[in-house]
Design an enzyme around this catalytic site. Structure first.
Site, short mmCIF file in Angstrom:
data_model
loop_
_atom_site.label_atom_id
_atom_site.label_comp_id
_atom_site.label_asym_id
_atom_site.label_seq_id
_atom_site.Cartn_x
_atom_site.Cartn_y
_atom_site.Cartn_z
CG HIS A 207 -0.24 0.26 2.14
ND1 HIS A 207 0.21 -0.67 3.36
CD2 HIS A 207 -0.50 1.56 3.02
CE1 HIS A 207 0.68 -0.32 4.80
NE2 HIS A 207 0.75 1.42 4.17
C1 UD1 Z 1 -2.24 5.44 6.30
C2 UD1 Z 1 -0.87 5.46 7.15
C3 UD1 Z 1 -0.05 4.52 6.38
C4 UD1 Z 1 -0.53 2.89 7.12
C5 UD1 Z 1 -1.68 2.97 6.38
C6 UD1 Z 1 -2.17 1.53 7.12
C7 UD1 Z 1 -0.22 7.52 6.62
C8 UD1 Z 1 1.02 9.50 6.26
N1 UD1 Z 1 -0.83 6.92 6.58
O1 UD1 Z 1 -1.61 5.14 4.27
O2 UD1 Z 1 1.34 5.39 7.47
O3 UD1 Z 1 1.01 2.12 6.92
O4 UD1 Z 1 -2.30 3.74 6.41
O5 UD1 Z 1 -3.64 1.11 5.96
O6 UD1 Z 1 -0.93 8.75 7.87
N2 UD1 Z 1 -9.01 4.62 2.39
C9 UD1 Z 1 -10.51 4.45 1.34
N3 UD1 Z 1 -10.78 3.80 2.92
C10 UD1 Z 1 -10.25 3.74 4.59
C11 UD1 Z 1 -9.07 4.94 4.24
C12 UD1 Z 1 -8.53 4.96 2.97
O7 UD1 Z 1 -11.02 4.06 0.64
O8 UD1 Z 1 -10.78 3.71 5.18
C13 UD1 Z 1 -8.59 5.03 0.67
C14 UD1 Z 1 -8.73 7.11 -0.13
O9 UD1 Z 1 -8.38 6.85 -1.59
C15 UD1 Z 1 -7.74 7.15 0.58
C16 UD1 Z 1 -6.25 6.26 0.45
O10 UD1 Z 1 -6.73 5.52 0.73
O11 UD1 Z 1 -7.58 8.76 -0.08
C17 UD1 Z 1 -4.93 6.72 1.84
O12 UD1 Z 1 -5.50 6.44 3.35
P1 UD1 Z 1 -4.57 7.77 4.15
O13 UD1 Z 1 -5.44 7.40 5.28
O14 UD1 Z 1 -4.73 8.44 2.98
O15 UD1 Z 1 -3.61 6.86 3.88
P2 UD1 Z 1 -2.88 5.48 3.73
O16 UD1 Z 1 -2.74 5.26 2.59
O17 UD1 Z 1 -4.25 4.34 4.16
#
Ligand code: UD1
Length: 373
Positions: A207
């Site tokens: 991811h």
């Molecule tokens: C985040 C953390 C990362 C961790 C990871 C675990 C930061 C900078 N990154 O990354 O360190 O390893 O979580 O999963 O804090 N999304 C969904 N549903 C959700 C959450 C996210 O669809 O419940 C999608 C959204 O499109 C979002 C993307 O995933 O834009 C990324 O989510 P985000 O929380 O920004 O970062 P992660 O890549 O999940």
């Protein structure tokens, strides 16, 4: 009565907060332990399922910040958390790990002069292109109590000039959860539901933006999968970010049609733990999974150039491969042929880290343990 607030936001936070919440119950007469969920992760299978499976109570407050750019997300968390702190006046804010919620809440608490405890302090990849590295550095510099999982963390903090009396080597709260739930995970019978046999498959998670945001990088993952077609089955629970990128690049279909590959939605804590425990091999770019596989004795290939958790390489089962297809495939073949590197458990990864943390914090705030006053 003291009030401690623990912040959770994203998936890897929940398994760290659960043992802390349990450990504070031994001080419940004197410490009110509250959980604030920022809502950085919000899907049922990225958040709610962990509360249920890890026996966490509903969060006392849910801030509902959702996704966004780093600045947007961090700013929304800070704005919402500042209101919480102004209303609650807690004695301590506890942040865990290295996600944006960790950083945002630490900065907010520091500006209101509220003491901060950072659980999983001192880890450094020395790679500032990782947002988590920035989050770790800033959080540590603002923290008053730094709880460290491995020796490298102690060395990093000493080198950065953090006074030794702020730093506590306590072990790993994520391993506390693993120890507690390992048997229960087996009872999920997830292998049967996927038609897998123990050691008959490789488990994959990916991811990191650096691995999934560029189609060229995803193509390399596809090449690894294709090369292993005759050697192992592959189970790949797909993170929402990765799913979006696979679909945008048109590669999702190609992953989906490989006969030995099972793609699925992100799994809950127990099912994923059971799959890790019985895997022949794990390939990942996660931080926490490097630790969990080391504890379980399952070989891990980390698809990154560096790790902030070097003990998993020195003592554990972890090896770094970057996204080098030849390196990954040849090491995976060695492992599948039974060649596994020797490994031992890192010090203090014994299931009791949260109790040590609660004891340090209780003593710091003059709180006696139940039955001792
Ligand atoms: C985040 C953390 C990362 C961790 C990871 C675990 C930061 C900078 N990154 O990354 O360190 O390893 O979580 O999963 O804090 N999304 C969904 N549903 C959700 C959450 C996210 O669809 O419940 C999608 C959204 O499109 C979002 C993307 O995933 O834009 C990324 O989510 P985000 O929380 O920004 O970062 P992660 O890549 O999940």
């Amino acid at each position: 009565m003291r009030t401690f607030v623990t912040v959770v936001g994203a998936r890897p936070n929940f398994m760290k907060a659960a043992p802390l919440h349990r450990a504070f119950q031994a001080y419940a007469e004197h410490i009110r332990h509250l959980i604030v969920h920022t809502g950085q992760h919000y899907d049922t299978n990225m958040s709610d399922v962990f509360f249920t499976e890890l026996e966490l109570p509903e969060p006392d407050l849910y801030l509902g910040v959702g996704s966004g750019s780093h600045a947007e997300q961090t700013a929304r968390i800070m704005t919402a958390f500042e209101r919480v702190l102004l209303e609650m006046h807690p004695d301590l804010v506890i942040v865990v790990g290295d996600v944006n919620s960790t950083l945002a809440c630490a900065v907010t608490a520091a500006k209101l002069m509220i003491p901060i405890a950072h659980v999983e302090a001192g880890l450094r990849s020395f790679d500032r292109s990782m947002p988590e590295e920035i989050n770790r550095i800033v959080t540590d510099i603002l923290s008053d109590y730094l709880f460290v999982t491995e020796k490298a963390g102690m060395i990093n903090l000493a080198r950065e000039g953090v006074p030794a009396d702020k730093v506590h080597f306590v072990g790993d709260v994520m391993i506390d959860s693993l120890v507690r739930y390992r048997e229960r995970a087996r009872a999920t019978r997830v292998l049967e539901s996927f038609g897998l046999s123990p050691r008959g498959y490789a488990l994959v998670t990916l991811h990191r933006p650096s691995n999934v945001d560029e189609p060229d990088r995803l193509r390399r993952v596809l090449a690894v999968f294709e090369a292993l077609e005759n050697e192992t089955r592959i189970v790949f629970p797909v993170h929402p970010r990765t799913r979006t990128r696979m679909d945008e690049s048109g590669l999702g279909k190609r992953f989906g049609t490989l006969p030995h590959v099972t793609l699925c939605e992100p799994l809950g804590y127990l099912q994923f733990l059971a799959l890790m425990d019985d895997a022949a091999l794990v390939m990942t770019d996660s931080g926490g999974i490097q630790e969990e596989t080391s504890f379980l004795g399952v070989p891990c290939l980390t698809l990154r150039e560096n790790t902030e958790r070097p003990v998993t390489i020195e003592l554990g089962t972890n090896r770094l491969c970057g996204l080098d297809v030849d390196c990954i495939v040849s090491l995976a073949r060695e492992i599948l042929a039974g060649k596994v590197k020797p490994h031992t458990l890192p010090p203090l990864w014994d299931g009791h880290a949260a109790e040590r943390i609660a004891a340090v914090l209780a003593a710091a705030f003059g709180v006696p343990r139940a039955g001792t006053n």
